[in-house]
Motif scaffolding. Structure first.
Motif, PDB file in Angstrom:
ATOM      1  N   LYS A  59      41.758  -9.141 -41.249  1.00  0.00           N
ATOM      2  CA  LYS A  59      40.533  -8.369 -41.055  1.00  0.00           C
ATOM      3  C   LYS A  59      40.174  -7.617 -42.325  1.00  0.00           C
ATOM      4  CE  LYS A  59      40.621  -7.691 -36.045  1.00  0.00           C
ATOM      5  NZ  LYS A  59      40.774  -6.716 -34.932  1.00  0.00           N
ATOM      6  N   GLY A  60      38.887  -7.660 -42.658  1.00  0.00           N
ATOM      7  CA  GLY A  60      38.416  -7.027 -43.872  1.00  0.00           C
ATOM      8  C   GLY A  60      38.518  -7.898 -45.091  1.00  0.00           C
ATOM      9  N   ARG A  61      39.182  -9.049 -44.972  1.00  0.00           N
ATOM     10  CA  ARG A  61      39.362  -9.947 -46.110  1.00  0.00           C
ATOM     11  C   ARG A  61      38.819 -11.351 -45.851  1.00  0.00           C
ATOM     12  NH1 ARG A  61      44.224 -11.356 -47.784  1.00  0.00           N
ATOM     13  NH2 ARG A  61      45.220 -11.170 -45.720  1.00  0.00           N
ATOM     14  N   PHE A  62      38.985 -11.852 -44.639  1.00  0.00           N
ATOM     15  CA  PHE A  62      38.559 -13.213 -44.303  1.00  0.00           C
ATOM     16  C   PHE A  62      37.343 -13.163 -43.392  1.00  0.00           C
ATOM     17  CE2 PHE A  62      42.924 -15.559 -44.660  1.00  0.00           C
ATOM     18  CZ  PHE A  62      43.109 -15.009 -45.915  1.00  0.00           C
ATOM     19  N   THR A  63      36.453 -14.124 -43.568  1.00  0.00           N
ATOM     20  CA  THR A  63      35.278 -14.247 -42.723  1.00  0.00           C
ATOM     21  C   THR A  63      35.111 -15.693 -42.292  1.00  0.00           C
ATOM     22  OG1 THR A  63      34.149 -12.426 -43.870  1.00  0.00           O
ATOM     23  CG2 THR A  63      32.794 -13.887 -42.526  1.00  0.00           C
ATOM     24  N   ILE A  64      34.929 -15.912 -41.003  1.00  0.00           N
ATOM     25  CA  ILE A  64      34.665 -17.244 -40.494  1.00  0.00           C
ATOM     26  C   ILE A  64      33.176 -17.372 -40.212  1.00  0.00           C
ATOM     27  CG2 ILE A  64      35.176 -16.601 -38.094  1.00  0.00           C
ATOM     28  CD1 ILE A  64      36.350 -19.453 -37.751  1.00  0.00           C
ATOM     29  N   SER A  65      32.620 -18.510 -40.549  1.00  0.00           N
ATOM     30  CA  SER A  65      31.201 -18.751 -40.335  1.00  0.00           C
ATOM     31  C   SER A  65      30.984 -20.236 -40.085  1.00  0.00           C
ATOM     32  CB  SER A  65      30.366 -18.278 -41.527  1.00  0.00           C
ATOM     33  OG  SER A  65      30.715 -18.985 -42.705  1.00  0.00           O
ATOM     34  N   ARG A  66      29.770 -20.598 -39.737  1.00  0.00           N
ATOM     35  CA  ARG A  66      29.471 -22.000 -39.485  1.00  0.00           C
ATOM     36  C   ARG A  66      28.086 -22.357 -39.958  1.00  0.00           C
ATOM     37  NH1 ARG A  66      28.810 -21.761 -32.859  1.00  0.00           N
ATOM     38  NH2 ARG A  66      26.728 -20.781 -32.861  1.00  0.00           N
ATOM     39  N   ASP A  67      27.904 -23.628 -40.253  1.00  0.00           N
ATOM     40  CA  ASP A  67      26.614 -24.197 -40.593  1.00  0.00           C
ATOM     41  C   ASP A  67      26.397 -25.334 -39.608  1.00  0.00           C
ATOM     42  OD1 ASP A  67      24.420 -25.561 -41.596  1.00  0.00           O
ATOM     43  OD2 ASP A  67      24.988 -25.265 -43.677  1.00  0.00           O
ATOM     44  N   ASN A  68      25.619 -25.075 -38.585  1.00  0.00           N
ATOM     45  CA  ASN A  68      25.430 -26.069 -37.538  1.00  0.00           C
ATOM     46  C   ASN A  68      24.761 -27.345 -38.051  1.00  0.00           C
ATOM     47  OD1 ASN A  68      26.609 -24.472 -35.550  1.00  0.00           O
ATOM     48  ND2 ASN A  68      24.665 -23.560 -34.922  1.00  0.00           N
ATOM     49  N   ALA A  69      23.869 -27.204 -39.021  1.00  0.00           N
ATOM     50  CA  ALA A  69      23.183 -28.368 -39.564  1.00  0.00           C
ATOM     51  C   ALA A  69      24.156 -29.329 -40.233  1.00  0.00           C
ATOM     52  CB  ALA A  69      22.100 -27.939 -40.548  1.00  0.00           C
ATOM     53  N   SER A 115      30.796 -21.301 -29.914  1.00  0.00           N
ATOM     54  CA  SER A 115      29.516 -21.987 -30.021  1.00  0.00           C
ATOM     55  C   SER A 115      28.363 -20.997 -30.064  1.00  0.00           C
ATOM     56  CB  SER A 115      29.336 -22.953 -28.845  1.00  0.00           C
ATOM     57  OG  SER A 115      30.323 -23.966 -28.868  1.00  0.00           O
ATOM     58  N   GLY A 116      28.538 -19.849 -29.428  1.00  0.00           N
ATOM     59  CA  GLY A 116      27.515 -18.825 -29.436  1.00  0.00           C
ATOM     60  C   GLY A 116      27.488 -17.972 -30.684  1.00  0.00           C
ATOM     61  N   GLY A 117      28.451 -18.175 -31.573  1.00  0.00           N
ATOM     62  CA  GLY A 117      28.458 -17.459 -32.837  1.00  0.00           C
ATOM     63  C   GLY A 117      29.349 -16.237 -32.890  1.00  0.00           C
ATOM     64  N   SER A 118      30.022 -15.914 -31.802  1.00  0.00           N
ATOM     65  CA  SER A 118      30.938 -14.783 -31.817  1.00  0.00           C
ATOM     66  C   SER A 118      32.167 -15.121 -32.642  1.00  0.00           C
ATOM     67  CB  SER A 118      31.353 -14.413 -30.397  1.00  0.00           C
ATOM     68  OG  SER A 118      30.240 -14.002 -29.635  1.00  0.00           O
ATOM     69  N   THR A 119      32.668 -14.155 -33.384  1.00  0.00           N
ATOM     70  CA  THR A 119      33.818 -14.375 -34.252  1.00  0.00           C
ATOM     71  C   THR A 119      34.927 -13.387 -33.945  1.00  0.00           C
ATOM     72  OG1 THR A 119      32.956 -12.925 -36.000  1.00  0.00           O
ATOM     73  CG2 THR A 119      32.355 -15.251 -36.100  1.00  0.00           C
ATOM     74  N   ASN A 120      36.129 -13.782 -34.298  1.00  0.00           N
ATOM     75  CA  ASN A 120      37.277 -12.918 -34.170  1.00  0.00           C
ATOM     76  C   ASN A 120      38.291 -13.316 -35.230  1.00  0.00           C
ATOM     77  OD1 ASN A 120      38.831 -10.854 -33.193  1.00  0.00           O
ATOM     78  ND2 ASN A 120      39.396 -11.869 -31.268  1.00  0.00           N
ATOM     79  N   ARG A 121      39.082 -12.361 -35.671  1.00  0.00           N
ATOM     80  CA  ARG A 121      40.057 -12.575 -36.730  1.00  0.00           C
ATOM     81  C   ARG A 121      41.371 -11.903 -36.386  1.00  0.00           C
ATOM     82  NH1 ARG A 121      36.723  -8.859 -39.538  1.00  0.00           N
ATOM     83  NH2 ARG A 121      36.141  -8.681 -37.329  1.00  0.00           N
ATOM     84  N   ALA A 122      42.430 -12.463 -36.925  1.00  0.00           N
ATOM     85  CA  ALA A 122      43.730 -11.840 -36.783  1.00  0.00           C
ATOM     86  C   ALA A 122      43.748 -10.526 -37.549  1.00  0.00           C
ATOM     87  CB  ALA A 122      44.829 -12.771 -37.299  1.00  0.00           C
ATOM     88  N   ASP A 123      44.544  -9.584 -37.071  1.00  0.00           N
ATOM     89  CA  ASP A 123      44.615  -8.282 -37.720  1.00  0.00           C
ATOM     90  C   ASP A 123      45.023  -8.387 -39.193  1.00  0.00           C
ATOM     91  OD1 ASP A 123      45.919  -6.449 -34.830  1.00  0.00           O
ATOM     92  OD2 ASP A 123      43.878  -6.995 -35.400  1.00  0.00           O
ATOM     93  N   SER A 124      45.859  -9.359 -39.504  1.00  0.00           N
ATOM     94  CA  SER A 124      46.369  -9.493 -40.859  1.00  0.00           C
ATOM     95  C   SER A 124      45.302  -9.871 -41.879  1.00  0.00           C
ATOM     96  CB  SER A 124      47.504 -10.523 -40.898  1.00  0.00           C
ATOM     97  OG  SER A 124      47.038 -11.795 -40.483  1.00  0.00           O
ATOM     98  N   GLY A 155      34.598 -24.096 -29.171  1.00  0.00           N
ATOM     99  CA  GLY A 155      34.863 -23.196 -30.272  1.00  0.00           C
ATOM    100  C   GLY A 155      35.637 -23.884 -31.386  1.00  0.00           C
ATOM    101  N   MET A 156      35.644 -23.258 -32.540  1.00  0.00           N
ATOM    102  CA  MET A 156      36.416 -23.746 -33.669  1.00  0.00           C
ATOM    103  C   MET A 156      37.156 -22.578 -34.291  1.00  0.00           C
ATOM    104  SD  MET A 156      33.864 -26.550 -35.441  1.00  0.00           S
ATOM    105  CE  MET A 156      35.188 -27.173 -36.493  1.00  0.00           C
ATOM    106  N   GLY A 157      38.203 -22.900 -35.019  1.00  0.00           N
ATOM    107  CA  GLY A 157      38.970 -21.838 -35.621  1.00  0.00           C
ATOM    108  C   GLY A 157      39.893 -22.335 -36.706  1.00  0.00           C
ATOM    109  N   TRP A 158      40.612 -21.396 -37.269  1.00  0.00           N
ATOM    110  CA  TRP A 158      41.555 -21.671 -38.329  1.00  0.00           C
ATOM    111  C   TRP A 158      42.926 -21.133 -37.959  1.00  0.00           C
ATOM    112  CZ3 TRP A 158      40.437 -24.609 -42.541  1.00  0.00           C
ATOM    113  CH2 TRP A 158      39.087 -24.829 -42.824  1.00  0.00           C
ATOM    114  N   TYR A 159      43.937 -21.920 -38.276  1.00  0.00           N
ATOM    115  CA  TYR A 159      45.329 -21.533 -38.142  1.00  0.00           C
ATOM    116  C   TYR A 159      46.006 -21.742 -39.485  1.00  0.00           C
ATOM    117  CZ  TYR A 159      44.737 -21.659 -33.056  1.00  0.00           C
ATOM    118  OH  TYR A 159      44.328 -21.430 -31.762  1.00  0.00           O
ATOM    119  N   ARG A 160      47.160 -21.131 -39.657  1.00  0.00           N
ATOM    120  CA  ARG A 160      47.923 -21.362 -40.872  1.00  0.00           C
ATOM    121  C   ARG A 160      49.404 -21.392 -40.556  1.00  0.00           C
ATOM    122  NH1 ARG A 160      46.851 -15.603 -44.071  1.00  0.00           N
ATOM    123  NH2 ARG A 160      48.187 -14.281 -42.737  1.00  0.00           N
ATOM    124  N   GLN A 161      50.136 -22.103 -41.390  1.00  0.00           N
ATOM    125  CA  GLN A 161      51.569 -22.207 -41.226  1.00  0.00           C
ATOM    126  C   GLN A 161      52.230 -22.088 -42.590  1.00  0.00           C
ATOM    127  OE1 GLN A 161      52.994 -25.726 -39.203  1.00  0.00           O
ATOM    128  NE2 GLN A 161      54.858 -24.659 -38.579  1.00  0.00           N
TER     129      GLN A 161
END
Length: 116
Positions: free
Chosen positions: A64-74, A53-62, A33-39
């Motif tokens: 949600k509704g504003r950020f979207t994670i996606s990937r381009d496998n190519a 890897s299967g494409g499932s996504t999750n976001r922190a509550d803070s 999997g891959m993800g984003w953190y911030r400090q």
């Protein structure tokens, strides 16, 4: 080994948008999997979003509704689309990846500054 390089950070007015990119290289086949953190300044690093890897996504509550994670496998690239940015989103954003053995890799970070 996996190498991660973030880009796309910068200065943006509150309410605006940025898209962060994380390009992976090396042993790409080993990435789970891959993800984003911030400090934020003076704060602990916090998790923002993740994609499997299967494409499932999750976001922190803070973000949600504003950020979207996606990937381009190519392109071996993961993105974080950030909309409706707030000053409290100001932080250094780090890309992370874990391989199937559980080892975690980190990018160098990219600065996001949101001003009002």
């Amino acid at each position: 080994q996996v190498q991660l390089v973030e880009s796309g950070g910068g200065l943006v007015q509150a309410g605006g948008s940025l898209r962060l990119s994380c390009a992976a290289s090396g042993r790409i086949f080993s990435i789970n999997g891959m993800g984003w953190y911030r400090q934020a300044q003076g704060k602990q690093r916090e998790w923002v979003a993740a994609i499997t890897s299967g494409g499932s996504t999750n976001r922190a509550d803070s973000v949600k509704g504003r950020f979207t994670i996606s990937r381009d496998n190519a392109k071996n690239t993961v993105y974080l689309q950030m909309n409706s940015l707030k000053p409290e989103d100001t932080a250094v954003y780090y890309c992370a990846a874990d391989d199937y053995s559980g080892k975690v890799y980190w990018g160098q970070g990219t600065q996001v500054i949101v001003f009002s």
